[in-house]
Motif scaffolding. Structure first.
Motif, short mmCIF file in Angstrom:
data_model
loop_
_atom_site.label_atom_id
_atom_site.label_comp_id
_atom_site.label_asym_id
_atom_site.label_seq_id
_atom_site.Cartn_x
_atom_site.Cartn_y
_atom_site.Cartn_z
N ILE A 9 34.36 36.25 36.56
CA ILE A 9 33.13 36.40 37.35
C ILE A 9 33.11 35.37 38.48
CG2 ILE A 9 30.62 36.18 37.28
CD1 ILE A 9 30.73 37.29 34.43
N GLY A 10 33.53 34.13 38.16
CA GLY A 10 33.56 33.08 39.17
C GLY A 10 34.47 33.45 40.34
N ALA A 11 35.68 33.95 40.03
CA ALA A 11 36.62 34.30 41.09
C ALA A 11 36.08 35.45 41.93
CB ALA A 11 37.97 34.67 40.48
N ASN A 12 35.44 36.42 41.29
CA ASN A 12 34.86 37.52 42.04
C ASN A 12 33.71 37.04 42.92
OD1 ASN A 12 36.02 40.24 41.58
ND2 ASN A 12 35.81 39.62 39.45
N LEU A 13 32.96 36.08 42.42
CA LEU A 13 31.86 35.50 43.21
C LEU A 13 32.41 34.82 44.45
CD1 LEU A 13 28.81 34.81 43.36
CD2 LEU A 13 29.33 32.72 42.11
N ASN A 69 40.28 37.30 50.44
CA ASN A 69 39.54 38.10 49.47
C ASN A 69 40.46 38.60 48.36
OD1 ASN A 69 37.12 39.36 48.64
ND2 ASN A 69 37.96 41.30 49.36
N VAL A 70 41.63 39.15 48.77
CA VAL A 70 42.59 39.64 47.77
C VAL A 70 43.07 38.51 46.90
CG1 VAL A 70 44.66 41.01 47.45
CG2 VAL A 70 43.37 41.23 49.54
N THR A 71 43.27 37.33 47.52
CA THR A 71 43.76 36.20 46.74
C THR A 71 42.74 35.78 45.69
OG1 THR A 71 45.07 35.48 48.62
CG2 THR A 71 44.64 33.85 46.92
N ALA A 72 41.46 35.79 46.05
CA ALA A 72 40.42 35.47 45.06
C ALA A 72 40.44 36.51 43.93
CB ALA A 72 39.06 35.44 45.72
N LEU A 73 40.63 37.78 44.30
CA LEU A 73 40.70 38.83 43.27
C LEU A 73 41.94 38.64 42.41
CD1 LEU A 73 39.52 41.98 45.23
CD2 LEU A 73 38.24 40.57 43.63
N ASN A 74 43.03 38.16 43.04
CA ASN A 74 44.24 37.88 42.28
C ASN A 74 44.02 36.77 41.27
OD1 ASN A 74 46.52 39.50 42.63
ND2 ASN A 74 46.77 38.78 44.73
N LEU A 75 43.20 35.78 41.65
CA LEU A 75 42.88 34.71 40.71
C LEU A 75 42.12 35.29 39.52
CD1 LEU A 75 41.86 31.71 42.98
CD2 LEU A 75 43.92 31.99 41.60
N ALA A 76 41.24 36.24 39.81
CA ALA A 76 40.51 36.91 38.74
C ALA A 76 41.48 37.66 37.83
CB ALA A 76 39.48 37.86 39.31
N TYR A 77 42.48 38.29 38.47
CA TYR A 77 43.48 39.00 37.69
C TYR A 77 44.24 38.05 36.76
CZ TYR A 77 48.21 40.16 36.60
OH TYR A 77 49.39 40.29 35.94
N LEU A 78 44.55 36.86 37.33
CA LEU A 78 45.41 35.89 36.65
C LEU A 78 44.88 35.57 35.24
CD1 LEU A 78 47.96 34.35 37.31
CD2 LEU A 78 46.57 32.51 38.22
N VAL A 79 43.56 35.46 35.11
CA VAL A 79 43.00 35.04 33.83
C VAL A 79 43.23 36.11 32.75
CG1 VAL A 79 40.68 35.92 34.27
CG2 VAL A 79 40.98 34.00 32.75
N GLY A 80 43.35 37.38 33.16
CA GLY A 80 43.70 38.42 32.20
C GLY A 80 45.22 38.55 32.07
N GLY A 81 45.91 38.36 33.21
CA GLY A 81 47.36 38.53 33.24
C GLY A 81 48.09 37.54 32.35
N VAL A 82 47.54 36.32 32.23
CA VAL A 82 48.23 35.32 31.42
C VAL A 82 48.30 35.76 29.96
CG1 VAL A 82 47.75 33.32 32.86
CG2 VAL A 82 46.11 33.97 31.11
N VAL A 83 47.36 36.60 29.53
CA VAL A 83 47.34 37.01 28.12
C VAL A 83 48.66 37.68 27.74
CG1 VAL A 83 46.20 38.50 26.44
CG2 VAL A 83 44.83 37.24 28.09
N VAL A 84 49.05 38.69 28.51
CA VAL A 84 50.28 39.41 28.19
C VAL A 84 51.51 38.55 28.43
CG1 VAL A 84 51.60 41.49 28.64
CG2 VAL A 84 49.15 41.50 28.98
#
Lengths: 316, 297
Positions: free
Chosen positions: A296-300, A243-258
């Motif tokens: 949204i996909g990663a959270n799903l 579950n955390v790993t999926a949430l981490n994937l969700a994070y990744l899409v924002g994290g790559v920006v910085v």
């Protein structure tokens, strides 16, 4: 059957959320200051040419109509044309997304060992000094902003050790080895940020599992501690961590920006920032919408995974 | 009442605060000490900082760390240590007021939504979900861009963006906390007494969700300096010559190879502030019997 219905419900809610997000993004881009036509043609444009362009871009139509038209073309897979470069957005995105996927793959490759090893060490040495020390280290790294962690890695590995290039500039001609060197630091930054987020939870899960009867049983049979850990404890503790790993994937899409911005890496994230800085409306809409879709996909996936893996939720 | 022998009698009986301090988790104590140092530096710093905030000619540009200039000199000849000290209250005020504003807006919306239920709740929560579905920083950057050039670089905009990012997340939490207590008798009685929704929220729901909201406030405050710094770093926050730490790291980073200490100085301050806040939060959560995920994104 209830499981299927539950999952279908989650999928439906996600799609509805995505639709709302598209409206939200459209509304935000609508209120971006400045007239789009004069932004394209520059300050010297005549009123007549501005009027022609406005007509051609349908800028005079009411906003709801333009929103529906935008959504319509999106559904056909066409993201439109960028304002500043006048190139099709699909064409701009392709190499950027490839770069970001490679960067993410690198980050994930170091993410797993970086969260498994410290968590296992902590669980096996519970409440001893190693456990406390690692807790402090993870808390400190969790507290570091991505841009700061990235900059610190730069100080150590670029300024002092001179191992990596300061700018992660890559293109088609970059060799495999140079590409790897270019994504090493941004990839490590992202991997570390994701790992420290998961380590604490994995440690607690491992400790819980290690207290279970079947683990005691395995220990009484005389198996070594590491063997018990790897064969019995880890597989059971990993389930909640997915579950955390999926949430981490969700994070990744924002994290790559910085992180991409720090290293000037030509990926999807730096494209998003460039689009915002240039106030390129169609490009902003596309990149932000893609980001939200992945999020949204990663959270799903995390949600559905939790339903499938948790027997109590399954019957509920 | 037992007689106390003189040797056992404390010179001064420990006050409530002292007793609390001794029993507090060590994370709370260490966090509180770090935060206290930060607050003292931020409040008194402008009085004793060796150089002015934008004072040039403090030394040879990029000359590195020395006793007179512990964090070095930046490319414009400004003393980085003085700038870092001058920036403390800016970073803290931006982070704190943004979080506070987000907490107030989020708590009001969430509690009302949870109490009213029905279609209002449905609409609000769908909107909240949509806002949460755009990653933190991306939504923040979008909001700053939409705000336009008049507001850009103003502290008010940074505060509003932090509040705007936090409010939906806090609203969702406040709503689920409200849902747990709206079925309780005292809420039903208040409603039957004819109290207005606003009054029920204020008098019944708010007092019973304080500890949830307090921990949430602490967690969010811990992340706020990161948010403010990230906006500044990317050029979407405060503008030069403001000594906001994220912005300073971005400015001095261009000459990282020449003088790393000009980046490490503000970085150390930012990191220690966030570590202090997170340690404090973890201790606070333990006292209140709650679990927290530090570094929530």
């Amino acid at each position: 059957m209830t499981v299927l219905r539950l999952i279908a419900g989650r999928v439906l809610v996600s799609l509805l959320t995505l639709l709302l997000v598209s409206m939200l993004i459209f509304a935000f881009v609508e209120i971006l200051p400045g007239d789009v036509a004069s932004r394209i043609l520059g300050r010297d444009a005549t009123e007549a040419s501005l009027a022609v362009l406005r007509e051609r871009l349908h800028l005079n139509d009411p906003a709801p109509e333009r929103y529906v038209r935008w959504l319509g073309t999106l559904l056909t897979g066409d993201l439109g044309t960028a304002l500043t470069s006048a190139r099709p957005i699909n064409e701009i995105l392709a190499p950027r997304i490839t770069n970001t996927l490679l960067l993410s793959a690198f980050a994930l490759a170091i993410y797993f060992p970086l969260c498994l090893i410290p968590a296992a060490l902590q669980a096996l040495n519970r409440d001893r000094s190693l456990d406390h020390a690692l807790s402090v280290v993870t808390l400190i790294i969790v507290s570091l902003p991505e841009f700061l962690l990235a900059t610190l890695l730069m100080v150590v590995f670029v300024a002092w050790a001179g191992l990596f290039p300061a700018m992660s500039v890559v293109d088609d001609t970059t060799s495999f080895w140079d590409y790897l060197r270019a994504i090493a630091l941004p990839g490590t930054t992202l991997g570390v940020v994701m790992a420290v987020y998961a380590v604490r939870m994995l440690r607690d899960n491992l400790i819980e599992v290690l207290d279970a009867d079947y683990i005691r049983m395995a220990e009484f049979k005389g198996l070594s501690r590491w063997r018990v850990m790897i064969r019995h404890a880890l597989p059971n503790a990993l389930v909640p961590t997915l579950n955390v790993t999926a949430l981490n994937l969700a994070y990744l899409v924002g994290g790559v920006v910085v992180v991409e911005k720090v290293f000037a890496f030509p990926g999807f994230g730096s494209l998003l920032i460039d689009a915002l800085q240039l106030r390129d409306a169609p490009l902003i809409e596309s990149t932000v919408l893609i980001t939200a879709t992945v999020y949204i996909g990663a959270n799903l996936v995390a949600d559905v995974g939790a339903v499938l893996l948790n027997p109590r939720l399954r019957t509920g | 009442m037992t007689t106390v022998t003189p040797s056992q009698a404390p010179v001064t009986p420990p006050s409530g605060l002292a007793r609390f301090w001794r029993r507090a988790p060590s994370s709370l104590r260490v966090g509180a000490i770090i935060l206290a140092i930060h607050v003292v530096v931020a409040v008194t710093g402008p009085l004793w900082a060796p150089y002015g905030v934008a004072q040039m000619g403090a030394g040879i540009p990029l000359s590195g760390a020395s006793l007179a200039h512990p964090f070095g000199i930046d490319q414009l000849g400004r003393d980085v240590f003085s700038r870092v000290v001058h920036g403390g209250h800016i970073v803290m005020l931006l982070a704190l007021s943004g979080t506070l504003l987000g907490l107030v807006i989020g708590a009001v919306i969430g509690l009302l939504s949870g109490y009213l239920r029905g279609w209002i709740d449905e609409v609000i929560m769908r909107l909240v979900e949509a806002m949460i579905s755009i990653p933190f920083l991306v939504l923040g950057l979008l909001a700053v861009s939409a705000a336009g050039p008049e507001l850009s670089g103003s502290p008010l905009l940074v505060i509003m963006v932090v509040a705007f990012l936090y409010a939906p997340r806090i609203a969702r939490l406040a709503r689920s906390a409200a849902l747990e207590i709206v079925t309780k008798d005292f809420v039903t009685i208040a409603r039957l007494r004819g109290e207005s929704p606003w009054s029920v929220v204020r008098r019944e729901l708010l007092p019973n969700t304080t500890s949830v909201l307090l921990v949430e406030f602490a967690v969010r405050t811990g992340y706020a300096p990161v948010l403010v710094g990230s906006l500044g770093f990317l050029g979407f926050g405060m503008r030069p010559p403001t000594p906001e730490w994220g912005l300073m790291i971005s400015e001095n980073r261009t000459l990282l190879l020449a003088s790393p200490v000009t980046v490490l100085g503000p970085g150390l301050m930012l990191a220690s502030l966030v570590v202090g806040l997170n340690l404090f939060t973890e201790g606070l959560a333990r006292i209140l019997g709650r679990t927290v995920q530090i570094g929530q994104r």
